[in-house]
Motif scaffolding. Structure first.
Motif, short mmCIF file in Angstrom:
data_model
loop_
_atom_site.label_atom_id
_atom_site.label_comp_id
_atom_site.label_asym_id
_atom_site.label_seq_id
_atom_site.Cartn_x
_atom_site.Cartn_y
_atom_site.Cartn_z
N VAL A 276 -2.63 -21.08 -16.38
CA VAL A 276 -1.90 -20.29 -15.39
C VAL A 276 -2.64 -20.46 -14.07
O VAL A 276 -3.84 -20.21 -13.98
CB VAL A 276 -1.80 -18.81 -15.78
CG1 VAL A 276 -1.04 -18.03 -14.73
CG2 VAL A 276 -1.14 -18.67 -17.15
N THR B 63 -0.23 -21.36 -7.28
CA THR B 63 0.23 -22.63 -6.73
C THR B 63 0.55 -22.56 -5.23
O THR B 63 0.54 -23.59 -4.56
CB THR B 63 1.48 -23.14 -7.48
OG1 THR B 63 2.50 -22.13 -7.41
CG2 THR B 63 1.15 -23.46 -8.92
N GLN C 165 2.67 -17.46 -5.44
CA GLN C 165 3.35 -18.03 -6.59
C GLN C 165 2.34 -18.41 -7.67
O GLN C 165 1.27 -18.94 -7.36
CB GLN C 165 4.18 -19.25 -6.20
CG GLN C 165 5.38 -18.86 -5.38
CD GLN C 165 6.28 -20.03 -5.07
OE1 GLN C 165 5.82 -21.13 -4.78
NE2 GLN C 165 7.59 -19.80 -5.12
N LYS D 57 2.07 -20.22 -11.62
CA LYS D 57 2.80 -21.09 -12.55
C LYS D 57 2.04 -21.24 -13.85
O LYS D 57 0.82 -21.40 -13.86
CB LYS D 57 3.00 -22.47 -11.92
CG LYS D 57 3.81 -23.41 -12.80
CD LYS D 57 4.10 -24.71 -12.11
CE LYS D 57 4.99 -25.58 -13.00
NZ LYS D 57 5.41 -26.80 -12.32
N ASN D 58 2.79 -21.22 -14.95
CA ASN D 58 2.24 -21.54 -16.26
C ASN D 58 2.35 -23.05 -16.44
O ASN D 58 3.43 -23.58 -16.66
CB ASN D 58 2.99 -20.81 -17.37
CG ASN D 58 2.44 -21.10 -18.75
OD1 ASN D 58 1.57 -21.95 -18.93
ND2 ASN D 58 2.94 -20.39 -19.74
N THR D 59 1.22 -23.74 -16.32
CA THR D 59 1.20 -25.20 -16.45
C THR D 59 0.92 -25.64 -17.87
O THR D 59 0.88 -26.84 -18.15
CB THR D 59 0.14 -25.81 -15.51
OG1 THR D 59 -1.14 -25.32 -15.90
CG2 THR D 59 0.43 -25.46 -14.05
N LEU E 186 5.10 -15.24 -19.32
CA LEU E 186 5.36 -16.40 -18.47
C LEU E 186 5.48 -17.63 -19.36
O LEU E 186 4.53 -18.04 -20.03
CB LEU E 186 4.23 -16.56 -17.45
CG LEU E 186 4.46 -17.52 -16.30
CD1 LEU E 186 5.70 -17.14 -15.48
CD2 LEU E 186 3.23 -17.56 -15.40
N GLY F 280 5.87 -23.97 -17.84
CA GLY F 280 6.59 -24.60 -16.74
C GLY F 280 7.22 -23.63 -15.76
O GLY F 280 7.78 -24.05 -14.74
N THR F 281 7.15 -22.34 -16.03
CA THR F 281 7.80 -21.35 -15.18
C THR F 281 6.90 -20.92 -14.03
O THR F 281 5.71 -20.71 -14.21
CB THR F 281 8.19 -20.10 -16.01
OG1 THR F 281 9.06 -20.51 -17.06
CG2 THR F 281 8.88 -19.05 -15.16
N THR F 282 7.50 -20.79 -12.84
CA THR F 282 6.80 -20.29 -11.66
C THR F 282 7.30 -18.88 -11.37
O THR F 282 8.50 -18.62 -11.35
CB THR F 282 7.05 -21.19 -10.44
OG1 THR F 282 6.52 -22.49 -10.73
CG2 THR F 282 6.39 -20.63 -9.19
N THR G 36 7.15 -15.68 -8.64
CA THR G 36 6.90 -15.34 -7.24
C THR G 36 6.65 -13.84 -7.15
O THR G 36 7.48 -13.04 -7.59
CB THR G 36 8.10 -15.73 -6.35
OG1 THR G 36 8.31 -17.14 -6.48
CG2 THR G 36 7.83 -15.39 -4.90
N THR H 129 11.59 -14.01 -12.77
CA THR H 129 10.77 -14.95 -12.01
C THR H 129 10.35 -14.43 -10.62
O THR H 129 9.63 -15.13 -9.91
CB THR H 129 11.50 -16.29 -11.82
OG1 THR H 129 12.76 -16.04 -11.19
CG2 THR H 129 11.70 -17.00 -13.16
#
Length: 157
Positions: free
Chosen positions: A30, A33, A57, A59-61, A91, A94-96, A98, A109
């Protein structure tokens, strides 16, 4: 001669052990970003539209869901009102997400810090220099992102 060979072997073995250690820890799944720290519009008077123009923001990478309950986002200040604590939220990979500074209705999201009033004191992110910190539910630092520029309005982390 035998002592030199043993010493050389010991030094080489130590080097192999030290060399087998990872160069750095794995990157967090996480990540912060982006920070949009200078919301559009002038003057910045703390209106909700302007407050929501600044955001961070995350993101879960990774490849697994991450439960963000109890995680926090904060800036450099030690003010308790500059800490956002996540409620029950997962999360997905792939989800971002905000996180906007002002008020609004949370979605899957987009979340809202809920700041209002106080003119410029309602903003979280300084317009020229600050750091965002993301900590997990145990308080361990997961990621951070700093900026030091008034020439831009945002920082890609």
């Amino acid at each position: 001669m035998r002592l030199r060979s043993l010493t050389t072997a010991a030094v080489l073995a130590a080097g192999l052990v030290a060399g087998s250690q990872p160069a750095h820890a794995a990157a967090p799944a996480v990540k912060i970003t982006k920070i949009y720290y200078d919301s559009p519009g002038s003057p910045d008077n703390g209106a909700n539209k302007s407050l929501n123009g600044e955001y961070v923001q995350i993101k879960n990478t990774g490849r697994k869901n991450v439960d963000l309950e109890g995680w926090t986002v904060r800036d450099e200040t030690k003010r308790p009102d500059h800490v956002y604590t996540f409620g029950g939220l997962t999360l997905k990979p792939g989800t971002t997400l905000t996180l906007r500074t002002g008020r609004g209705e949370d979605t899957g999201t987009t979340l809202y810090w809920g700041r209002s009033g106080g003119g410029t004191f309602a903003y979280i992110w300084n317009q020229s220099r600050d750091t965002a910190y993301l900590r997990n539910a145990t308080g361990r630092l997961v990621d951070s992102c700093s900026y030091n520029s008034s020439a831009r309005d945002y920082e890609i982390c």
